[in-house]
Design an enzyme around this catalytic site. Structure first.
Site, PDB file in Angstrom:
ATOM      1  N   CYS A  59     -62.556  15.073 -15.792  1.00  0.00           N
ATOM      2  CA  CYS A  59     -62.450  13.663 -15.397  1.00  0.00           C
ATOM      3  C   CYS A  59     -62.783  12.672 -16.508  1.00  0.00           C
ATOM      4  O   CYS A  59     -62.176  11.606 -16.614  1.00  0.00           O
ATOM      5  CB  CYS A  59     -63.362  13.370 -14.207  1.00  0.00           C
ATOM      6  SG  CYS A  59     -63.410  14.671 -12.956  1.00  0.00           S
ATOM      7  N   CYS A  62     -60.236  10.669 -18.950  1.00  0.00           N
ATOM      8  CA  CYS A  62     -59.475   9.505 -18.474  1.00  0.00           C
ATOM      9  C   CYS A  62     -60.381   8.400 -17.933  1.00  0.00           C
ATOM     10  O   CYS A  62     -60.106   7.218 -18.110  1.00  0.00           O
ATOM     11  CB  CYS A  62     -58.486   9.923 -17.380  1.00  0.00           C
ATOM     12  SG  CYS A  62     -57.159  10.963 -18.031  1.00  0.00           S
ATOM     13  N   HIS A  63     -61.459   8.780 -17.242  1.00  0.00           N
ATOM     14  CA  HIS A  63     -62.275   7.754 -16.558  1.00  0.00           C
ATOM     15  C   HIS A  63     -63.480   7.300 -17.378  1.00  0.00           C
ATOM     16  O   HIS A  63     -64.113   6.307 -17.017  1.00  0.00           O
ATOM     17  CB  HIS A  63     -62.752   8.293 -15.207  1.00  0.00           C
ATOM     18  CG  HIS A  63     -61.624   8.605 -14.261  1.00  0.00           C
ATOM     19  ND1 HIS A  63     -60.965   7.630 -13.544  1.00  0.00           N
ATOM     20  CD2 HIS A  63     -61.015   9.773 -13.946  1.00  0.00           C
ATOM     21  CE1 HIS A  63     -60.014   8.195 -12.809  1.00  0.00           C
ATOM     22  NE2 HIS A  63     -60.014   9.497 -13.041  1.00  0.00           N
ATOM     23  N   HIS A 343     -54.596   4.690 -26.980  1.00  0.00           N
ATOM     24  CA  HIS A 343     -54.725   6.132 -26.759  1.00  0.00           C
ATOM     25  C   HIS A 343     -54.156   6.939 -27.923  1.00  0.00           C
ATOM     26  O   HIS A 343     -54.879   7.369 -28.791  1.00  0.00           O
ATOM     27  CB  HIS A 343     -54.074   6.528 -25.433  1.00  0.00           C
ATOM     28  CG  HIS A 343     -54.372   7.943 -25.048  1.00  0.00           C
ATOM     29  ND1 HIS A 343     -55.595   8.326 -24.553  1.00  0.00           N
ATOM     30  CD2 HIS A 343     -53.637   9.058 -25.121  1.00  0.00           C
ATOM     31  CE1 HIS A 343     -55.602   9.631 -24.331  1.00  0.00           C
ATOM     32  NE2 HIS A 343     -54.414  10.104 -24.677  1.00  0.00           N
ATOM     33  N   HIS A 385     -46.925   7.291 -23.855  1.00  0.00           N
ATOM     34  CA  HIS A 385     -47.721   8.382 -24.438  1.00  0.00           C
ATOM     35  C   HIS A 385     -46.833   9.069 -25.472  1.00  0.00           C
ATOM     36  O   HIS A 385     -46.118  10.019 -25.160  1.00  0.00           O
ATOM     37  CB  HIS A 385     -48.150   9.356 -23.330  1.00  0.00           C
ATOM     38  CG  HIS A 385     -49.182  10.348 -23.780  1.00  0.00           C
ATOM     39  ND1 HIS A 385     -48.860  11.505 -24.456  1.00  0.00           N
ATOM     40  CD2 HIS A 385     -50.540  10.370 -23.640  1.00  0.00           C
ATOM     41  CE1 HIS A 385     -49.982  12.185 -24.710  1.00  0.00           C
ATOM     42  NE2 HIS A 385     -51.001  11.514 -24.225  1.00  0.00           N
TER      43      HIS A 385
END
Ligand code: DHE
Length: 548
Positions: A59, A62-63, A343, A385
């Site tokens: 997790c 991304c978070h 990213h 992406h």
């Protein structure tokens, strides 16, 4: 729970973690006391420890470690408490249409683990410890001192055409001869190793693990082996090297830079020994609202070929930092405001412009690394992406670049030649459907093809597809086929000549499929019990010269 109680509880977490770190325990295996508080679920110490590991593993990428959000939304425990546990559990197990994987559907989490995680998210995020040079140096090992390394390569393989392949779940890396497709050696890397990057001469391959362990392998050795390693973060995704030749070649293979997710910082290491040399914190303010952010993580790092600089994307604040490594004691840096949630990205064909995805803002940002200035940003699609991206000459528009998308099956092609084709520069010129939401695309200057995956497509079959576009007939759309009947297809890399493409079947019993780029026929399927969950793969020559 009162704010006061929360603060003291978090302090307690931090103290527990710091103590555990000094005992040399990995972040993912730290056990934290799990107190209960009003309305919040109760977890035993053991359950909390398990949940913390799962959060780190599945997790936090991304978070965020502190759950402040980035590629995925912020997870605030108070907001989570307003939701039903069963709803949270379902989201974790089934995933969302916005691109979050269904961890139960992928087979990574059981129903009980999804239930555990739903409770964990209703508790405040534990704060992991810091890490300085002292802790980094304690983990630093030079396995083969520089003086004992061979002066020339000790085998007959063509190093330029060797491939480094990630064996993700084994925490290992494989080196494969690009000509014979023979396995040359396997080395231990960090946990869930994320990427490889080649040194400027191509002699060394550096890896970074999700646990912040960096290794370097000497490709001159008869059997390439790790010659140095260090653990410099508790969570990390990126590493690159110093590629600037300079008048005397002073910086070639001199430094490596690791980008950490936690602690939020980057670390300069000696390029020959991996001795940690300098820590640069990324804690700073957001580019737009100028608010302090406690966890700006390092996303892409790209090494400049024309200046002694690393181009570093700071995810949460939306800044690109040009870090000048020519004088580490008097470090200078240019901080360029771009867009939040940076990213992945890479160079345009001239290696002057950084093209970087701000994925939660659906944009590509452009930075001119010669003028050291922000150029522009523009929307492409849902969560671009590009990986390193893809650059080619379009017959109608001239030099272009492209990206795939996490949130939809779409390839977007945009102009990237402001000098020769200003009318098309940084404008979306072509949009075509791919096989589904994907992660990567790749091309090579000697090829007429652009390859895309659909790794994030929800249905099995769809995520096993490859789609290929023709540069000289892009409007014709994609030629797509199902390349495997198990696992997922992920990531592409060309050989040095640009006439072969390697892709991975990503599952436990992985496989590398090698295609003839002209005929799209399979040339070779590389298999073996050693080929555990392959993901990324890098050709030495293409990685040194940023060919994509
Ligand atoms: Fe990656 C690149 C972060 C999930 C395989 N990945 C990157 C980069 C970042 C990043 C910041 C750019 C590094 C650079 O260029 O310097 N990746 C993250 C995440 O935060 C995320 C979304 C979730 C996580 O927890 O890690 C994530 N990545 C994945 C995967 O699930 C993949 C497919 C397999 C894995 O390792 O878990 C994966 N990421 C890759 C690969 C690259 C990459 C193969 C390099 C692409 C290249 O061509 O160089």
């Amino acid at each position: 729970m009162s704010e006061r109680t929360r603060t003291s509880r978090q302090r307690l977490f931090a103290r527990g973690l710091a103590l555990a770190l000094s005992a040399g325990v990995a972040l993912a295996s730290l056990g934290l006391a799990a107190g209960a508080f009003a309305a919040a679920p109760t977890l035993s110490d053991e359950q909390f420890k398990d949940a913390q590991f799962i959060y780190f593993d599945r997790c936090s990428g991304c978070h965020g470690t502190l759950r402040k959000g980035a590629t995925g939304p912020a997870i605030n425990d108070e907001e989570m408490l307003k939701q039903k546990l069963s709803k949270l559990e379902e989201t974790i197990f089934e995933g969302t249409d916005a691109g979050m994987p269904g961890w139960g559907r992928t087979g990574d989490l059981t129903q009980d683990q999804a239930k555990l995680m739903s409770k964990f998210l209703q508790l405040p995020a534990p704060i992991p410890p810091e890490m300085g040079l002292k802790e980094m140096k304690a983990s630093w090992k030079v396995k083969v001192p520089v003086a004992e390394r061979p002066k020339k390569q000790q085998h007959d393989y063509d190093i330029d055409n060797m491939f480094g392949v990630i064996l993700r779940d084994a925490g290992k890396g494989a080196f494969i001869d690009g000509d014979s497709k023979e396995l040359v050696s396997i080395v231990d890397t960090g946990y869930a190793v994320h990427i490889f990057r080649a040194s400027a001469t191509g002699r060394y391959f550096y890896t970074i693990g999700r646990d912040g362990k960096v290794t370097m392998t000497d490709l001159y050795a008869k059997k390439p082996a790790v010659v140095a390693e260090a653990r410099v973060c508790l969570d990390a995704r990126s590493v690159d090297v110093s590629k600037y030749k300079g008048p005397k070649g002073d910086f070639i293979d001199k430094y490596a830079l690791v980008g950490c997710y936690w602690p939020p910082q980057m670390v300069v290491l000696d390029g020959q020994t991996l001795e940690p040399l300098k820590v640069i914190s990324t804690r700073s303010s957001t580019y737009d609202t100028n608010e302090y952010h406690p966890e700006p993580r390092v996303a892409t790092i790209v090494a400049s070929h024309h200046d002694p600089e690393w181009v570093v994307a700071i995810k949460e604040t939306g800044m690109v930092w040009l870090v000048d490594y020519s004088d580490l004691d008097n470090l200078s840096m240019t901080q360029i405001a771009t867009e939040r949630f940076l990213h992945d990205g890479g160079w345009d064909a001239t290696k002057r412009y950084l093209l970087i995805a701000a994925n939660m803002r659906d944009q590509i940002a452009v930075v001119d690394t010669k003028e050291k200035k922000f150029v522009t940003k523009f929307e492409t699609g849902v969560k671009p992406h590009p990986g390193r991206g893809a650059n080619w000459d379009d017959p109608k528009y001239g030099p272009v670049s492209a990206t795939t998308h996490l949130g939809e099956g779409l390839i977007v092609v945009y102009g990237s030649d402001p000098a020769g084709h200003p009318e098309h520069a940084w404008k979306v010129l072509r949009e075509e459907e791919t096989g589904g939401p994907g992660l990567f695309l790749k091309t090579h200057p000697n090829s007429n093809h652009v390859w895309t995956d659909a790794t994030l497509a929800k249905d099995e079959g769809d995520n096993q597809q490859i789609c290929v576009f023709k540069k000289d007939d892009f409007d014709a759309g994609a030629n797509c086929w199902q390349a495997t009947d198990r696992g997922k297809i992920v990531h592409f890399e060309y050989n040095k000549a640009g006439d072969e493409v390697w892709t991975a079947v990503w599952d436990k019993d992985g496989e590398i499929i090698v295609y003839d780029d002209k005929t799209l026929e399979v040339k070779k399927r590389i298999k073996g019990d050693w080929l555990v969950s392959p993901t990324g793969k890098w050709n030495v020559y293409n990685t040194v010269h940023d060919v994509y």
